[in-house]
Motif scaffolding. Sequence first.
Motif, PDB file in Angstrom:
ATOM      1  N   ASP A  10       0.837  -1.201   0.000  1.00  0.00           N
ATOM      2  CA  ASP A  10       0.000   0.000   0.000  1.00  0.00           C
ATOM      3  C   ASP A  10       0.871   1.250   0.000  1.00  0.00           C
ATOM      4  N   GLY A  11       0.549   2.207  -0.869  1.00  0.00           N
ATOM      5  CA  GLY A  11       1.291   3.458  -0.961  1.00  0.00           C
ATOM      6  C   GLY A  11       2.505   3.393  -1.872  1.00  0.00           C
ATOM      7  N   LYS A  12       2.797   2.230  -2.408  1.00  0.00           N
ATOM      8  CA  LYS A  12       3.924   2.062  -3.328  1.00  0.00           C
ATOM      9  C   LYS A  12       3.375   1.843  -4.726  1.00  0.00           C
ATOM     10  N   GLY A  13       4.233   1.892  -5.734  1.00  0.00           N
ATOM     11  CA  GLY A  13       3.770   1.690  -7.097  1.00  0.00           C
ATOM     12  C   GLY A  13       4.922   1.745  -8.071  1.00  0.00           C
ATOM     13  N   ILE A  14       4.622   2.083  -9.302  1.00  0.00           N
ATOM     14  CA  ILE A  14       5.643   2.195 -10.341  1.00  0.00           C
ATOM     15  C   ILE A  14       6.213   3.605 -10.294  1.00  0.00           C
ATOM     16  N   ASP A  15       7.520   3.706 -10.117  1.00  0.00           N
ATOM     17  CA  ASP A  15       8.200   4.992  -9.978  1.00  0.00           C
ATOM     18  C   ASP A  15       8.771   5.407 -11.333  1.00  0.00           C
ATOM     19  N   ASN A  22       9.087  18.110 -15.114  1.00  0.00           N
ATOM     20  CA  ASN A  22       8.549  19.402 -15.540  1.00  0.00           C
ATOM     21  C   ASN A  22       8.322  20.268 -14.321  1.00  0.00           C
ATOM     22  N   ALA A  23       8.383  21.586 -14.505  1.00  0.00           N
ATOM     23  CA  ALA A  23       8.084  22.499 -13.411  1.00  0.00           C
ATOM     24  C   ALA A  23       6.661  22.233 -12.933  1.00  0.00           C
ATOM     25  N   GLY A  24       6.459  22.208 -11.650  1.00  0.00           N
ATOM     26  CA  GLY A  24       5.131  21.964 -11.083  1.00  0.00           C
ATOM     27  C   GLY A  24       4.813  20.496 -10.875  1.00  0.00           C
ATOM     28  N   MET A  25       5.726  19.601 -11.220  1.00  0.00           N
ATOM     29  CA  MET A  25       5.491  18.178 -11.058  1.00  0.00           C
ATOM     30  C   MET A  25       5.300  17.860  -9.581  1.00  0.00           C
ATOM     31  N   GLU A  26       4.287  17.061  -9.269  1.00  0.00           N
ATOM     32  CA  GLU A  26       3.999  16.708  -7.886  1.00  0.00           C
ATOM     33  C   GLU A  26       4.346  15.265  -7.555  1.00  0.00           C
ATOM     34  N   SER A  27       4.233  14.367  -8.529  1.00  0.00           N
ATOM     35  CA  SER A  27       4.511  12.959  -8.251  1.00  0.00           C
ATOM     36  C   SER A  27       4.836  12.242  -9.549  1.00  0.00           C
ATOM     37  N   GLU A  28       5.689  11.254  -9.440  1.00  0.00           N
ATOM     38  CA  GLU A  28       5.985  10.383 -10.580  1.00  0.00           C
ATOM     39  C   GLU A  28       5.758   8.931 -10.186  1.00  0.00           C
ATOM     40  N   LEU A  29       4.863   8.726  -9.219  1.00  0.00           N
ATOM     41  CA  LEU A  29       4.556   7.400  -8.720  1.00  0.00           C
ATOM     42  C   LEU A  29       3.134   7.020  -9.132  1.00  0.00           C
ATOM     43  N   LEU A  30       2.996   5.964  -9.909  1.00  0.00           N
ATOM     44  CA  LEU A  30       1.686   5.428 -10.258  1.00  0.00           C
ATOM     45  C   LEU A  30       1.343   4.398  -9.191  1.00  0.00           C
ATOM     46  N   TYR A  57     -16.703   2.798 -13.490  1.00  0.00           N
ATOM     47  CA  TYR A  57     -15.577   3.731 -13.446  1.00  0.00           C
ATOM     48  C   TYR A  57     -14.268   2.989 -13.648  1.00  0.00           C
ATOM     49  N   ILE A  58     -13.273   3.748 -14.086  1.00  0.00           N
ATOM     50  CA  ILE A  58     -11.879   3.320 -14.100  1.00  0.00           C
ATOM     51  C   ILE A  58     -11.097   4.448 -13.439  1.00  0.00           C
ATOM     52  N   LYS A  59     -10.330   4.120 -12.411  1.00  0.00           N
ATOM     53  CA  LYS A  59      -9.524   5.113 -11.693  1.00  0.00           C
ATOM     54  C   LYS A  59      -8.049   4.759 -11.880  1.00  0.00           C
ATOM     55  N   ILE A  60      -7.292   5.693 -12.431  1.00  0.00           N
ATOM     56  CA  ILE A  60      -5.851   5.541 -12.611  1.00  0.00           C
ATOM     57  C   ILE A  60      -5.199   6.722 -11.899  1.00  0.00           C
ATOM     58  N   GLY A  61      -4.503   6.433 -10.804  1.00  0.00           N
ATOM     59  CA  GLY A  61      -3.990   7.525  -9.983  1.00  0.00           C
ATOM     60  C   GLY A  61      -5.171   8.326  -9.451  1.00  0.00           C
ATOM     61  N   LYS A  62      -5.173   9.640  -9.689  1.00  0.00           N
ATOM     62  CA  LYS A  62      -6.280  10.491  -9.256  1.00  0.00           C
ATOM     63  C   LYS A  62      -7.299  10.748 -10.370  1.00  0.00           C
TER      64      LYS A  62
END
Length: 163
Positions: A10-15, A22-30, A57-62
């Motif tokens: 839980d809380g981990k994923g593909i990094d 990019n400027a403003g990037m918040e996360s690179e973790l799926l 529904y399909i939820k991918i990340g947010k």
Amino acid sequence: TSNDGLKFPDGKGIDFSADGNNAGMESELLDDYEEGQFTLEPNANLTFDSSWNSGSYIKIGKLVHVRGYFSPDSTGGTGTDNVQITLPFSAENAAEHATSGANGIMHRNIDGVGDVVCAWVAGNATTFWLFTCQDNGAWAAINNSNISDATECYFSFTYRAAS
């Protein structure tokens, strides 16, 4: 890995942090993927025919893509409450409204509305609203008095979830 495939705690994923930032990037973790069904629950003074009430529904990340259909039961709509329908996940609380992106609404027998009907999701909302574009170009919420037992509505749109 296991017999069931690749699993992460839980809380981990593909990094994806090896990619450029990019400027403003918040996360690179799926870290989230989910598919499911949900029952559309309308606001007060409106009930749906149980055989014409389906959402998926399909939820991918947010990012959440929803689609479904509904038709009111034999009572149709009463009162002037704006039509609001439950979402499977609460919307993110953004400074701007979390309006739906790719938005497809097909309807039949929504009284007094133009051809353009869209879904609108406000920041931090747990429901979506139906809106229409009026002759003067202004947007107006569709309310229960626009809905009858002859109404059928199919929808497909995307919004950002709170988490």
